[in-house]
Design a protein around this motif. Structure first.
Motif, mmCIF file in Angstrom:
data_model
loop_
_atom_site.group_PDB
_atom_site.id
_atom_site.type_symbol
_atom_site.label_atom_id
_atom_site.label_comp_id
_atom_site.label_asym_id
_atom_site.label_seq_id
_atom_site.Cartn_x
_atom_site.Cartn_y
_atom_site.Cartn_z
ATOM 1 N N ILE A 78 0.849 -1.202 0.000
ATOM 2 C CA ILE A 78 0.000 0.000 0.000
ATOM 3 C C ILE A 78 0.879 1.244 0.000
ATOM 4 N N LEU A 79 1.906 1.254 0.841
ATOM 5 C CA LEU A 79 2.847 2.375 0.899
ATOM 6 C C LEU A 79 3.502 2.582 -0.462
ATOM 7 N N GLU A 80 3.915 1.502 -1.093
ATOM 8 C CA GLU A 80 4.565 1.594 -2.399
ATOM 9 C C GLU A 80 3.607 2.133 -3.461
ATOM 10 N N SER A 81 2.354 1.702 -3.435
ATOM 11 C CA SER A 81 1.395 2.215 -4.429
ATOM 12 C C SER A 81 1.108 3.698 -4.184
ATOM 13 N N GLU A 82 1.090 4.130 -2.925
ATOM 14 C CA GLU A 82 0.919 5.560 -2.632
ATOM 15 C C GLU A 82 2.112 6.365 -3.129
ATOM 16 N N ALA A 83 3.306 5.832 -2.952
ATOM 17 C CA ALA A 83 4.504 6.526 -3.449
ATOM 18 C C ALA A 83 4.473 6.597 -4.974
ATOM 19 N N GLN A 84 4.050 5.518 -5.629
ATOM 20 C CA GLN A 84 3.975 5.534 -7.097
ATOM 21 C C GLN A 84 2.948 6.543 -7.596
ATOM 22 N N LEU A 85 1.850 6.708 -6.851
ATOM 23 C CA LEU A 85 0.872 7.740 -7.211
ATOM 24 C C LEU A 85 1.498 9.126 -7.088
ATOM 25 N N ASP A 86 2.310 9.326 -6.054
ATOM 26 C CA ASP A 86 3.049 10.593 -5.914
ATOM 27 C C ASP A 86 3.965 10.800 -7.115
ATOM 28 N N PHE A 87 4.666 9.747 -7.527
ATOM 29 C CA PHE A 87 5.602 9.853 -8.643
ATOM 30 C C PHE A 87 4.894 10.275 -9.927
ATOM 31 N N SER A 88 3.686 9.757 -10.143
ATOM 32 C CA SER A 88 2.960 10.093 -11.377
ATOM 33 C C SER A 88 2.207 11.420 -11.271
ATOM 34 N N THR A 89 1.903 11.861 -10.056
ATOM 35 C CA THR A 89 1.129 13.088 -9.864
ATOM 36 C C THR A 89 2.004 14.333 -9.893
ATOM 37 N N PHE A 90 3.168 14.271 -9.305
ATOM 38 C CA PHE A 90 4.009 15.453 -9.126
ATOM 39 C C PHE A 90 5.180 15.452 -10.102
ATOM 40 N N SER A 91 5.465 16.635 -10.655
ATOM 41 C CA SER A 91 6.612 16.748 -11.554
ATOM 42 C C SER A 91 7.914 16.768 -10.769
ATOM 43 N N THR A 92 7.892 17.388 -9.600
ATOM 44 C CA THR A 92 9.079 17.374 -8.728
ATOM 45 C C THR A 92 8.654 17.122 -7.292
ATOM 46 N N ILE A 93 9.484 16.367 -6.618
ATOM 47 C CA ILE A 93 9.311 16.092 -5.194
ATOM 48 C C ILE A 93 10.637 16.434 -4.523
ATOM 49 N N GLN A 94 10.556 17.279 -3.524
ATOM 50 C CA GLN A 94 11.750 17.613 -2.742
ATOM 51 C C GLN A 94 11.415 17.350 -1.276
ATOM 52 N N VAL A 95 12.084 16.357 -0.705
ATOM 53 C CA VAL A 95 11.838 15.994 0.691
ATOM 54 C C VAL A 95 13.171 15.835 1.396
ATOM 55 N N GLU A 96 13.209 16.306 2.619
ATOM 56 C CA GLU A 96 14.396 16.139 3.456
ATOM 57 C C GLU A 96 13.992 15.405 4.722
ATOM 58 N N PHE A 97 14.669 14.287 4.992
ATOM 59 C CA PHE A 97 14.471 13.552 6.239
ATOM 60 C C PHE A 97 15.508 14.018 7.245
ATOM 61 N N ILE A 98 15.072 14.251 8.462
ATOM 62 C CA ILE A 98 15.972 14.587 9.557
ATOM 63 C C ILE A 98 15.855 13.473 10.580
ATOM 64 N N LEU A 99 16.936 12.771 10.789
ATOM 65 C CA LEU A 99 16.939 11.643 11.710
ATOM 66 C C LEU A 99 16.995 12.173 13.138
ATOM 67 N N ASP A 100 15.937 11.901 13.896
ATOM 68 C CA ASP A 100 15.873 12.363 15.282
ATOM 69 C C ASP A 100 16.519 11.362 16.239
ATOM 70 N N ARG A 101 16.232 10.062 16.000
ATOM 71 C CA ARG A 101 16.763 9.057 16.909
ATOM 72 C C ARG A 101 16.565 7.682 16.291
ATOM 73 N N ILE A 102 17.418 6.751 16.677
ATOM 74 C CA ILE A 102 17.295 5.354 16.268
ATOM 75 C C ILE A 102 17.270 4.497 17.517
ATOM 76 N N ALA A 103 16.321 3.565 17.564
ATOM 77 C CA ALA A 103 16.257 2.597 18.662
ATOM 78 C C ALA A 103 16.376 1.203 18.049
ATOM 79 N N ILE A 104 17.315 0.419 18.560
ATOM 80 C CA ILE A 104 17.538 -0.929 18.062
ATOM 81 C C ILE A 104 17.287 -1.901 19.208
ATOM 82 N N ASP A 105 16.385 -2.851 18.959
ATOM 83 C CA ASP A 105 16.070 -3.886 19.935
ATOM 84 C C ASP A 105 16.108 -5.226 19.220
#
Length: 165
Positions: A78-105
């Protein structure tokens, strides 16, 4: 004579200490501190790289790279199909991820991120701007793959913007 010899030795000692200090400060003479737990550190670096790869695949609208990071789970299809819809809908996508924290268990990895981005449709002059935060749930040790998401993440922006307008 004894005082002169002491002064020369003292000068030599200080010159040596300053030289060693300068070498350490420039990083050419002293070794870097190694991580206390090198396997955990390497795994942490692989998680950070996976997050960067996911961000780059989304921004570049690279379907195969995006797909390559996902475990074959229904939620992620479902996530992948939503991303593909974004790819076909928008001419440009600019996103920046900021890593706040990682927890490993064990084998479970939670990466808490904040993000901001702009999405531009081909026919619009203005861009849609959004920001949020969520959790990318990863799994693995040598190979890090996405196993789920929680919260408000940028994937599926086309559906969200269509609902709000």
């Amino acid at each position: 004579m004894h005082t002169k010899l002491f002064a020369i030795n003292h000068l030599w000692l200080w010159t040596s200490l300053i030289s060693i200090g300068m070498l350490c400060l420039t990083g050419t003479g002293c070794s870097k501190k190694t991580p206390k737990y090198p396997e955990d550190h390497a795994r942490f670096q692989r998680v950070v790289q996976a997050i960067k790869t996911l961000e780059k695949a989304y921004v570049n609208k690279d379907v195969s790279a995006f797909h390559g990071l996902l475990l074959p789970l229904e939620q992620l299809e479902i996530l992948e199909s939503e991303a593909q819809l974004d790819f076909s809908t928008f001419s440009t996508i600019q996103v920046e991820f900021i890593l706040d924290r990682i927890a490993i268990d064990g084998n479970l990895i939670s990466a808490f991120i904040s993000w901001q981005g702009t999405w531009k449709r081909p026919v619009q002059e203005s861009s849609d701007v959004a920001l949020g935060h969520g959790v990318l749930l990863w799994s693995g040790n040598q190979v890090i793959l996405l196993r789920g998401v929680e919260g408000d993440l940028p994937f599926g922006m086309a559906s969200r913007l269509n609902r709000s307008s």
